[in-house]
Design an enzyme around this catalytic site. Structure first.
Site: not given
Length: 229
Positions: A60, A82-84, A119
């Site tokens: 991303k 970011g990623d969750s 992340g």
């Protein structure tokens, strides 16, 4: 120092705002499911949750950074990706999307604990310089109350809040009343670990305080308005 959030997540935008940062927001053009499937097929294994969120956060940030360099050549700042995802008893739980899935998820989670994986990727962009990227993951344990009733679950699901968030819950809004304990950086559960993000920002040579109260008059608009390049 200009800041771009490679996400249109209201939770991540609000979180950065609480810490004095007003970023430009750009939605990344990343097919998440196709990317994960391709990587898992190439490696012939399932990605662990921390690998999953880190891969998506990096892609991303990279996608948005590349578009910024092409479309705003003078951009001098950082891009944050970011990623969750939520893990419960070894099972990865993403966004439920439907009320039925969200309700079933909550009935399974009450009285139990899981781990929220997040992340982070930071890309430093400077005119005339090659981009520099750093990344890291963070995790926080989340324990849910054991006395949340079916009626409370149904009301929470009806609010629409849990349908489009990782794990089907929030800690900073309506769902927070049903969370008994968070172990780790609480901001991780919101969407990004701010302490982790601060460390990454320093690794690319930028002081966290330089990000406070950013503005971008050259764009002729508020930096809190999402745009697509």
């Amino acid at each position: 120092m200009r800041v771009c959030l490679a996400s249109t997540s209201p939770a991540r935008l609000m979180l950065l705002g609480q810490f004095g940062i007003r970023p430009l927001t750009i939605a990344p053009d990343v097919d998440e499911e196709a990317l994960i499937a391709a990587v898992e097929a190439a490696e012939q294994r399932a990605l662990a949750p921390d690998e999953h969120v880190l891969l998506l956060a990096r892609r991303k940030a990279a996608d948005v950074a590349a578009r910024l360099r092409d479309d705003i050549p003078g951009f001098d700042g950082i891009v944050i990706g970011g990623d969750s995802m939520f893990e419960l008893d070894g099972e990865v739980l993403g966004k439920p999307y439907t009320p039925e899935s969200a309700a079933a998820r909550w009935r399974a989670m009450r009285g139990r604990s899981g781990v929220l994986h997040s992340g982070h990727a930071v890309v430093r962009i400077e005119p005339g310089e090659a981009p520099r990227e750093v990344h890291a993951t963070a995790a926080a344990s989340v324990s849910f109350v054991d006395d949340v009733t079916d009626a409370e679950i149904d009301a929470y699901v009806a609010s629409g809040e849990p349908l489009h968030v990782a794990g089907a819950f929030t800690v900073d809004s309506l769902g927070g009343a049903f969370i008994e304990r968070v172990e780790g950086d609480p901001s991780t559960v919101v969407g990004m670990s701010v302490s982790t993000l601060r460390r990454l920002v320093r690794e690319v040579g930028v002081e966290w305080t330089a990000l406070w109260h950013t503005s971008d008059p050259s764009l002729g608009r508020s930096e809190t308005d999402p745009v697509t390049l």
